[in-house]
Structure formats: structure tokens, C-alpha cells
Enzyme design. Structure first.
Site, PDB file in Angstrom:
ATOM      1  N   GLY A  11       0.732  -1.212   0.003  1.00 46.20           N
ATOM      2  CA  GLY A  11      -0.028  -0.019  -0.073  1.00 46.20           C
ATOM      3  C   GLY A  11       0.734   1.296   0.156  1.00 46.20           C
ATOM      4  NE  ARG A  72      -1.201  -5.183  -1.335  1.00 42.74           N
ATOM      5  CZ  ARG A  72      -1.932  -3.859  -1.062  1.00 42.74           C
ATOM      6  NH1 ARG A  72      -2.667  -3.328  -1.896  1.00 42.74           N
ATOM      7  NH2 ARG A  72      -1.675  -3.019   0.177  1.00 42.74           N
ATOM      8  CG  ASP A 103       2.544  -6.500   7.635  1.00 39.31           C
ATOM      9  OD1 ASP A 103       1.955  -6.014   6.541  1.00 39.31           O
ATOM     10  OD2 ASP A 103       1.907  -7.246   8.438  1.00 39.31           O
ATOM     11  CB  THR A 126       2.054   1.053   6.298  1.00 42.73           C
ATOM     12  OG1 THR A 126       0.876   0.985   6.721  1.00 42.73           O
ATOM     13  CG2 THR A 126       3.140   0.641   7.590  1.00 42.73           C
ATOM     14  CG  ASP A 128      -2.818   0.820   8.340  1.00 44.04           C
ATOM     15  OD1 ASP A 128      -3.799   1.732   8.275  1.00 44.04           O
ATOM     16  OD2 ASP A 128      -2.750  -0.176   7.542  1.00 44.04           O
ATOM     17  CG  ASP A 130       0.176  -2.155  10.587  1.00 48.53           C
ATOM     18  OD1 ASP A 130       0.981  -1.628  10.015  1.00 48.53           O
ATOM     19  OD2 ASP A 130      -0.463  -2.998   9.777  1.00 48.53           O
ATOM     20  NE  ARG A 172      -7.177  -4.652   5.528  1.00 48.26           N
ATOM     21  CZ  ARG A 172      -6.985  -3.977   4.320  1.00 48.26           C
ATOM     22  NH1 ARG A 172      -7.933  -3.427   3.791  1.00 48.26           N
ATOM     23  NH2 ARG A 172      -6.082  -3.930   3.697  1.00 48.26           N
TER      24      ARG A 172
HETATM   25  P1  ADP Z   1       2.227  -4.246   2.755  1.00 49.55           P
HETATM   26  O1  ADP Z   1       3.909  -4.366   2.197  1.00 49.55           O
HETATM   27  O2  ADP Z   1       1.800  -2.980   2.551  1.00 49.55           O
HETATM   28  O3  ADP Z   1       1.911  -4.883   3.908  1.00 49.55           O
HETATM   29  P2  ADP Z   1       1.240  -6.481   1.133  1.00 49.55           P
HETATM   30  O4  ADP Z   1       0.931  -7.299   2.263  1.00 49.55           O
HETATM   31  O5  ADP Z   1       0.131  -6.533  -0.163  1.00 49.55           O
HETATM   32  O6  ADP Z   1       1.532  -4.825   1.468  1.00 49.55           O
HETATM   33  O7  ADP Z   1       2.706  -7.079   0.214  1.00 49.55           O
HETATM   34  C1  ADP Z   1       3.280  -6.597  -0.418  1.00 49.55           C
HETATM   35  C2  ADP Z   1       4.028  -7.756  -1.774  1.00 49.55           C
HETATM   36  O8  ADP Z   1       4.907  -8.225  -0.823  1.00 49.55           O
HETATM   37  C3  ADP Z   1       2.864  -8.890  -1.835  1.00 49.55           C
HETATM   38  O9  ADP Z   1       2.183  -8.482  -2.999  1.00 49.55           O
HETATM   39  C4  ADP Z   1       3.888 -10.048  -2.322  1.00 49.55           C
HETATM   40  O10 ADP Z   1       4.404  -9.827  -3.450  1.00 49.55           O
HETATM   41  C5  ADP Z   1       4.924  -9.721  -1.093  1.00 49.55           C
HETATM   42  N1  ADP Z   1       4.901 -10.503  -0.119  1.00 49.55           N
HETATM   43  C6  ADP Z   1       3.995 -10.527   0.952  1.00 49.55           C
HETATM   44  N2  ADP Z   1       4.095 -11.408   1.825  1.00 49.55           N
HETATM   45  C7  ADP Z   1       5.013 -12.251   1.249  1.00 49.55           C
HETATM   46  C8  ADP Z   1       5.510 -13.349   1.898  1.00 49.55           C
HETATM   47  N3  ADP Z   1       5.066 -14.102   2.938  1.00 49.55           N
HETATM   48  N4  ADP Z   1       6.537 -13.970   1.075  1.00 49.55           N
HETATM   49  C9  ADP Z   1       7.015 -13.458  -0.060  1.00 49.55           C
HETATM   50  N5  ADP Z   1       6.353 -12.162  -0.355  1.00 49.55           N
HETATM   51  C10 ADP Z   1       5.348 -11.582   0.037  1.00 49.55           C
END
Ligand code: ADP
Length: 323
Positions: A11, A72, A103, A126, A128, A130, A172
């Protein structure tokens, strides 16, 4: 280390650009070459990688969103996807990486380091707030300010019409935006995922306010509250309480945009600078944070697994000051 990459992922949040600028300018000042990876891990896999110069990041400090774009990537969550991503980094001679994201992005960076030995540092971008290991994340302060401006306007109309507004804000899993903006706007109540919401208690509180001639009331609800979002809360309140005309406002994505606050610009600049120096010092798989005004480093697995606790003191502050 001669060449590093910088990317934004997950995000978006206001201040990501300030962080990108800090990484590029610090990297160049330390004699490194800096490459921008566009569209997060999705762009990494596709080889959307370009060298950045000092003037590539001119005039972006004050802009919301991210000039590197974000995305993503389902492919990156697979072993094969990460093999293709690492091949691209190696082809471009990138030995270290600064990931600006949340995260999920850090979990991705952890896998990239573990499987392919790419040194990674993270900057928490982020709204949030968090993540464990920093007092504030990049974008959080701006988001709170955006909510405060919106709620101030809602308060004007609420007062004029003797209305109760239930305002839904982002969060969330975390109620930080709700809690902080609740204090700053004098909200009558703040409902957050970290605490259990009792609707009868909320109604009692609103009734007491009405008895004391309060001409309006604002309840701020984090989207992940256990009582549901703002519409559900409004329905439940309406069943038993009809002193005020009840309205709902969902602030939604406007909380993600806008020019970053001075606080976020400074935070992002310090974190980007700190991440490059950490890579040069041989650190990896850690998130840069600022705790008590000092730069800190927290291992990714800790930063992503734990939350900063919601302060009972701030919760009490909302209750006492709105009474
Ligand atoms: P944020 O970084 O804001 O928390 P996301 O949770 O959508 O956003 O994570 C961003 C991207 O990081 C995901 O689209 C994916 O490509 C990668 N990612 C997230 N979790 C994992 C994981 N457990 N292993 C590998 N890549 C991951």
C-alpha cells in the site's frame, strides 16, 4: 557494495517519495550507484529497473504517492517468482536493496535475502502505524492530519444539525489512526480493533452527552473494529438510541493521499538515509525505525510479527476529555 536498488511496495503512503529521495541522494553521496525498481516486486520480476541520478528525485519530496509506483505481486510469493526476481537483480549488478513498504513487503524481502543472499533493509511506509520497532511509520502522521481536517468539517455540520456522525477511518488490524485523530478532534468515542466494543456502553456515553446538552457527537470507528464498520455500528446504535439524527461518513482512500506532513518528510528522510548507511555497515533483514527520536534497527521477523501496543493512557485520555 557498489550498487543498490530502491523500491516501494504494498500500500502506498505519503512520504514514500521523500524516502526514495533520501536513499538515492545518500547512496550517491556515499559513492554508490542507485537503481530504482518500479512497481514493487512485480516490476522486479519483469526487470523494470533503471538507474537513478540526483535529479531523478528532484521535486518529489513534497509529493504524495510514489514515483516508483507500487504493486502487489502474487508471483513473488512463489519460490519460482523470487528466482526470477533475484536473476533480474543479479543481471543489473544490484547487491543491496532498500524496500519501502509494510509487513508484507518485509516478509518478501526476508525471503529474498534467505534464498538469494540479497542484502535488504526496510523502511516502514504505511499509514497504519502497525509495525513493531518504530514510534511512527512513514505516512501515519499525514493520514492522521487528513482525518483531523475531515472530522473538523464534519463537526461543523454535526453541530448545526444536532447530529451524531459515525466516521470510519482506515485500520483493519490497528486503531492508531482512529485513536490519535479521536484525541485531536475531541471525538466522543473511539472504537478500535484492539479493545472490545460494547454498544450499550457506547449508547450510555452518548446519552450522558445528550443530557449535558451536547449538540453533536462524533464517534470514530477503525474499519476493523469488532462491532463492524461505521454502517454496522450506526445500525446497532439506532436500534436503542434516537436522541440525534445519525449519519455515517467513510473516509476511505483519501486518507492515503496528499502531500506529506513535515513530520513524515523528516521521518522518511532519516529512515532512507539510515537504511543506506545500514547496508554499507553490513546490516541486513532489518527495518529502520525511529524510537524516542533515535534511529533503531529491528529484525524483519520481529517487526512483522509484533504490534506496538495501543497505549491505555491514550484510551483514557479520549474518555476523560470528551466527558
Ligand atoms: P504491505 O507491504 O503494505 O503490507 P502486502 O501485504 O500486499 O503490502 O505485501 C506486498 C507484497 O509483498 C505482496 O504483493 C507480495 O508480493 C510480497 N509478499 C507479501 N507477503 C509475502 C511472503 N510471505 N513471502 C513473499 N512475498 C510476500
Amino acid at each position: 557494495m557498489k550498487r543498490i536498488g530502491v523500491m516501494t511496495s504494498g500500500g502506498d503512503s505519503p512520504g514514500m517519495n521523500a524516502c526514495v529521495r533520501a536513499v538515492v541522494r545518500t547512496g550517491l553521496a556515499r559513492g554508490l550507484e542507485v537503481y530504482g525498481i518500479f512497481r514493487g516486486y512485480e516490476g522486479m520480476i519483469a526487470g523494470e529497473i533503471e538507474p537513478l541520478k540526483a535529479n531523478s528525485v528532484s521535486n518529489i519530496l513534497q509529493k504524495g504517492g510514489t514515483v516508483l509506483k507500487t504493486a502487489r505481486s502474487e508471483a513473488f510469493k512463489t519460490v519460482e517468482g523470487r528466482v526470477r526476481a533475484a536473476e533480474q537483480l543479479k543481471m543489473h549488478g544490484i547487491e543491496g536493496l532498500v524496500v519501502i513498504g509494510g509487513d508484507g513487503s518485509f516478509r518478501g524481502a526476508m525471503a529474498l535475502e534467505a534464498e538469494h543472499g540479497i542484502r535488504c533493509m526496510g523502511c516502514p511506509g504505511t499509514i497504519d502505524n502497525d509495525l513493531y520497532g518504530t514510534d511512527n511509520t512513514i505516512g501515519y502522521d499525514t493520514a492522521v492530519n487528513t482525518v483531523v481536517q475531515a472530522v473538523d468539517k464534519i463537526r461543523d455540520t454535526a453541530n448545526s444539525h444536532d447530529r451524531l456522525f459515525i466516521v470510519e477511518v482506515m485500520g483493519r488490524d490497528a486503531g492508531f489512526i482512529a485513536l490519535r485523530s479521536g484525541i485531536a478532534t475531541g471525538a466522543e468515542a473511539v472504537l478500535i480493533p484492539e479493545t472490545v466494543t460494547y454498544i450499550p456502553e457506547l449508547i450510555d456515553l452518548l446519552e450522558r452527552g445528550w443530557q449535558r446538552n451536547k449538540s453533536s457527537a462524533i464517534v470514530i470507528v477503525a474499519e476493523g473494529d469488532d462491532a463492524g464498520g461505521a454502517y454496522q455500528v450506526a445500525e446497532k446504535v439506532k436500534e436503542k438510541f434516537n436522541r440525534y439524527d445519525i449519519r455515517v461518513t467513510v473516509l476511505g482512500h483519501l486518507q492515503r493521499g496528499g502531500s506529506p506532513s513535515a513530520l513524515d518528510r523528516i521521518l522518511a528522510s532519516r529512515m532512507g538515509h539510515g537504511a543506506v548507511d545500514a547496508l554499507l555497515a553490513g546490516r541486513t533483514s532489518e527495518m529502520v525505525g525511529v524510537v524516542n527520536n533515535n534511529i533503531t534497527y529491528t529484525p524483519f521477523d520481529k517487526a512483522t510479527k509484533h504490534h506496538m501496543e495501543v497505549s491505555p493512557y491514550l484510551l483514557e485520555l479520549v474518555q476523560v476529555l470528551s466527558s
